[in-house]
Write an enzyme that holds these catalytic residues in place. Structure first.
Site, PDB file in Angstrom:
ATOM      1  N   CYS A  54       0.817  -1.212   0.000  1.00 37.97           N
ATOM      2  CA  CYS A  54       0.000   0.000   0.000  1.00 37.97           C
ATOM      3  C   CYS A  54       0.855   1.268   0.000  1.00 37.97           C
ATOM      4  O   CYS A  54       0.526   2.251  -0.668  1.00 37.97           O
ATOM      5  CB  CYS A  54      -0.960   0.007   1.175  1.00 37.97           C
ATOM      6  SG  CYS A  54      -0.172  -0.105   2.804  1.00 37.97           S
ATOM      7  N   HIS A 166      -2.429   1.206   7.053  1.00 38.79           N
ATOM      8  CA  HIS A 166      -2.651   1.329   5.612  1.00 38.79           C
ATOM      9  C   HIS A 166      -2.207   2.705   5.139  1.00 38.79           C
ATOM     10  O   HIS A 166      -2.215   3.679   5.895  1.00 38.79           O
ATOM     11  CB  HIS A 166      -4.132   1.123   5.294  1.00 38.79           C
ATOM     12  CG  HIS A 166      -4.437   0.970   3.840  1.00 38.79           C
ATOM     13  ND1 HIS A 166      -3.851   0.000   3.048  1.00 38.79           N
ATOM     14  CD2 HIS A 166      -5.267   1.681   3.009  1.00 38.79           C
ATOM     15  CE1 HIS A 166      -4.315   0.100   1.805  1.00 38.79           C
ATOM     16  NE2 HIS A 166      -5.157   1.117   1.759  1.00 38.79           N
ATOM     17  N   ASP A 184      -8.442   4.583  -1.982  1.00 35.84           N
ATOM     18  CA  ASP A 184      -7.849   3.390  -1.373  1.00 35.84           C
ATOM     19  C   ASP A 184      -7.135   2.573  -2.448  1.00 35.84           C
ATOM     20  O   ASP A 184      -7.752   2.124  -3.420  1.00 35.84           O
ATOM     21  CB  ASP A 184      -8.948   2.554  -0.706  1.00 35.84           C
ATOM     22  CG  ASP A 184      -8.396   1.546   0.281  1.00 35.84           C
ATOM     23  OD1 ASP A 184      -7.337   0.951  -0.011  1.00 35.84           O
ATOM     24  OD2 ASP A 184      -9.012   1.355   1.335  1.00 35.84           O
TER      25      ASP A 184
END
Length: 424
Positions: A54, A166, A184
């Site tokens: 991520c 994240h 995201d």
């Protein structure tokens, strides 16, 4: 049989970008000029290619949105960022297992030439975070070409999502509802969604167990073109590139920690080039420690510049190597009395530590690489004194090359400063 998943439903704290309410938030953000980052980010929005990538995916999306040229070929003739190019600061096989934290993310961004502002959640007030969101997302009609992109590191659990830490970029802000749009990068799990800004702030407060520090956010931008060309006094149009000669993957921590303890912790006296050579060659035995500190980059791709005033990357690298050779030559007589380096290959490698890309790296010698390591251990003032004392004020390429060497030394020092687990 292993259980598998196809996405996850968003919790009630989050609003899907494609939902009716999400569309209303978007319309309000548009009406109130809260989409400054949205258009460039949505053009480059992509999905992370590994479950722990991520951070890398967020940086790739940001670099491409900021139109940074990676100076490396992606496929065919095209230069474009993708995750495997971010092979600095950490080995990718380590990132696959552990992901990255804020300082490591910042280090990778620096290696690609970005300017960064890092803020930890527990050291930042809610109002400061809201101001950062406005800087990145709200149009202010200043025509600033260096507007930042906001990357956030947060706890999914605080948002009511599954998972833990994240990274993702923030693309928009609706000032009426106080909602931010998170793109995201784990789109296989959650798509783009709106989150209340105070809730995202709360999600940056929990400690990252790997660092025992809170999560937080970074503002990423391309540095302004304000460098000066030595004593000529004219503003230089060329922007410094990311690191061109070296990259610094964290493959072995031992040599880096030893180097940091020996040369960087005590700032009362600066090392000599001879001392650096002695360390890098283990007293003249081999270059093993040098290649644990840093490695030589691949040669640049062939470019089609179409602008006669543009300095090609290869011309710039050739001039940098020439300058390094002169600097190394000026040290002979005193530096080489205390260190007798082993014979090196032309590609900055040695037979016992040959890299897989041998023959494709820049034609810089190990001694020249060691000189850059030496520069990285010096103060900024001493680096400038050594680099610019013999500058050719009439040559633009000479000035740009010296600026780039100063930049390379700064990036290497930044990598060495965060090379130990206590700092990372």
């Amino acid at each position: 049989m292993q259980r598998t998943f196809y996405q996850r439903p968003l919790p009630t704290s989050c609003t899907a970008f494609s939902s009716e309410q999400g569309k209303l938030f978007f319309r309000s953000a548009l009406e109130h000029n809260g989409l400054k980052s949205f258009y460039s980010l949505i053009e480059q929005y992509s999905t992370q290619t590994e479950p722990a990538f991520c951070g890398l995916a967020t940086l790739v999306v940001s670099l491409n949105a900021l139109a940074v040229d990676p100076r490396q070929v992606w496929k065919g003739p095209w230069r474009w960022y993708e995750e495997s190019m971010l092979n600095c600061c950490l080995d990718l096989h380590i990132v696959k297992q552990t992901g990255v934290n804020l300082r490591q993310f910042e280090c990778m961004a620096h290696c690609q030439g970005l300017a960064t502002e890092l803020y930890y959640g527990d050291e930042t007030a809610l109002s400061e975070f809201r101001n950062a969101v406005r800087r990145a997302c709200v149009e202010d009609h200043s025509d600033d070409p260096h507007s930042p992109i906001l990357a956030v590191s947060y706890s999914r659990r605080v948002l009511g999502q599954t998972g833990s830490g994240h990274f993702s970029p923030v693309a928009a802000y609706d000032q009426v509802s106080d909602q931010v749009l998170i793109l995201d990068v784990a789109r296989f799990k959650y798509g783009a969604h709106w989150v209340p800004l105070p809730l995202l702030y709360e999600a940056m407060q929990p400690l990252d167990p790997d660092t025992n520090r809170s999560r937080g956010y970074l503002l990423l931008s391309v540095p302004p073109q304000h460098a000066k060309n030595g004593d000529v006094g004219q503003e230089r149009k060329e922007t410094l590139q990311p690191a061109l000669l070296l990259f610094s993957p964290m493959e072995q921590r031992g040599a880096r920690q030893a180097f940091k303890n020996k040369f960087l912790v005590d700032q009362r006296s600066e090392p000599t080039f001879g001392q650096i050579l002695d360390f890098c060659t283990s007293g003249g035995k081999d270059w093993g420690k040098l290649w644990e500190l840093t490695q030589v980059q691949l040669r640049p791709c062939v470019e089609d510049n179409g602008n006669d005033q543009t300095i090609s990357v290869q011309d710039l690298v050739d001039k940098m190597v020439e300058i390094l050779e002169g600097l190394v030559g000026s040290e002979k007589g005193q530096a080489f009395e205390s260190a007798q380096p082993v014979e090196m290959e032309k590609d900055g490698c040695c037979r016992s530590k040959c890299r897989p890309n041998f023959g494709r790296t820049h034609p810089v010698s190990a001694t020249q690489v060691a000189y850059l390591v030496y520069l990285s251990a010096l103060s900024e003032g001493k680096r400038r004194e050594l680099l610019y004392s013999a500058a050719d004020a009439t040559s633009v390429v000479d000035g740009v090359a010296r600026d780039q060497l100063l930049h390379e030394a700064h990036l290497l020092r930044a990598a060495l400063d965060v090379s130990d687990t206590d700092v990372l």
